[in-house]
Design an enzyme around this catalytic site. Structure first.
Site, PDB file in Angstrom:
ATOM      1  N   GLU A 235      -5.532   8.244  -3.015  1.00 32.85           N
ATOM      2  CA  GLU A 235      -6.300   8.219  -1.771  1.00 32.85           C
ATOM      3  C   GLU A 235      -6.331   9.601  -1.135  1.00 32.85           C
ATOM      4  OE1 GLU A 235      -4.479   5.136   0.655  1.00 32.85           O
ATOM      5  OE2 GLU A 235      -4.005   3.963  -1.137  1.00 32.85           O
TER       6      GLU A 235
ATOM      7  N   GLU B 211     -10.151   2.617   7.771  1.00 37.20           N
ATOM      8  CA  GLU B 211      -9.052   1.655   7.862  1.00 37.20           C
ATOM      9  C   GLU B 211      -8.305   1.896   9.161  1.00 37.20           C
ATOM     10  OE1 GLU B 211      -4.733   0.751   5.679  1.00 37.20           O
ATOM     11  OE2 GLU B 211      -6.221   2.030   4.694  1.00 37.20           O
TER      12      GLU B 211
END
Length: 334
Positions: free
Chosen positions: A138, A249
């Site tokens: 990520e 997120e």
């Protein structure tokens, strides 16, 4: 060490991410450059202070995500939503073998309600199932008071090979990611930040698998190859990725039993469009021939679209893109 090959076919961008100055001086990429640079043969490391460790729930968990935090478009875990979990607004592709991904990400400074919450915008390179064997690489930007002790927007990376249980960490807070670049520090503040109805700023991130050595490399902007994740860290990703996600997120801790007001992206919904809503543009994936191409069959996913939403699009200037984000708690999001 350097990558053996770069992917071919970067989506043509009309302007460089880092403006070059005409007098031969290097442009300032991160705020810490005001105080100097790193010597050749060294890399910048953000200092870990006592206060950073004191904010962590435990020494063992310092620098790690606390729960499985990947959006699973195949299921919405209502129990996680009700007990306060992670919420997403993403676009994704699956169904092929992927060897990397790229995006240009609009940079904002979302407001965070609780110190133990965060808001991030990133891409996920995923392999395995959503069980205990998930592999994930990520990278993107985040605001995380718990991790950094402030509300600055910061460049970050993360990795795990066992669904966030015992392996992996942010940035270079554990062994794993190998940094080779001495200009860009992991966890350092990004500047400047976009303003609502004002100037817009973005960063480009490319992650790809070296077809010769098998390592996963990360590039920031057009010229900064930052480092790599060695292939031996992973099981599934030692071969290829099975899913790519791009998007936002947040942590919704549901303090006092109501939804958090922590913002995602700009804190505004996608329908507000450019200059007001946050975006990902120039979205591409790397195929088995080490070529960048437009993603095929992009889907979207969000757990609660009345809190945070996402809208895909495609045009000649931006290629595949989407707007995403939202304010969190509101009259429609309790």
């Amino acid at each position: 060490m350097r990558p053996s090959y770069h992917p071919e076919g970067l989506y043509d961008e009309s302007k460089a991410n880092v403006a070059s100055s005409g007098d031969g001086e290097r442009p300032m990429v991160q705020l810490w450059h005001r105080n100097g640079r790193c010597a050749p043969g060294t890399v910048p490391v953000r200092r870990t202070k006592k206060d950073d460790l004191m904010r962590a729930t435990s020494m063992r968990r310092y620098g790690r995500k606390h729960k499985p935090t990947v959006a699973n478009p195949m299921s919405v875990d209502l129990a996680m939503l009700n007990e306060g979990g992670h919420q997403h607004a993403i676009s994704y592709v699956q169904g092929e073998k992927y060897y990397g991904a790229k995006a240009t990400i609009n940079v904002w400074e979302p407001k965070i309600e609780q110190p133990n919450e965060f808001s991030l915008s990133q891409l996920w390179i995923l392999g395995g199932s959503f069980g205990e064997d998930l592999n994930s690489i990520e990278a993107g930007w985040q605001v995380s008071p718990d991790l950094y002790g402030d509300n600055n927007t910061r460049l970050f990376t993360y990795w795990t090979s066992d669904a966030y249980q015992a392996t992996g960490c942010y940035n270079i807070l554990c062994s794993g990611f190998v940094q080779i670049n001495n200009e860009v520090a992991m966890g350092a503040s990004i500047f400047p930040i976009s303003g609502y109805s004002g100037s817009q700023y973005d960063i480009s991130i490319l992650i790809w698998k070296d077809p010769k050595e098998g390592h996963w490399w990360m590039q920031f902007g057009k010229e900064y190859v930052l480092g790599y994740w060695p292939s031996f860290l992973f099981s599934y990703l030692a071969d290829s990725a099975s899913m790519i996600e791009w998007g936002g997120e947040v942590v919704n801790s549901q303090a006092e039993g109501v939804h958090t007001s922590t913002q995602m992206g700009s804190g505004h919904f996608p329908e507000e469009g450019f200059g007001k809503a946050s975006y990902f543009k120039n979205i591409q994936v790397v195929d088995s021939t080490n070529n960048l191409k437009a993603p095929h069959g992009m889907g979207t996913f969000t757990e609660q679209s009345n809190c945070y939403d996402v809208q895909n699009g495609n045009n000649a200037d931006w290629g595949s893109y989407f707007y995403y984000g939202g304010p969190g708690r509101s009259a429609n999001c309790q």
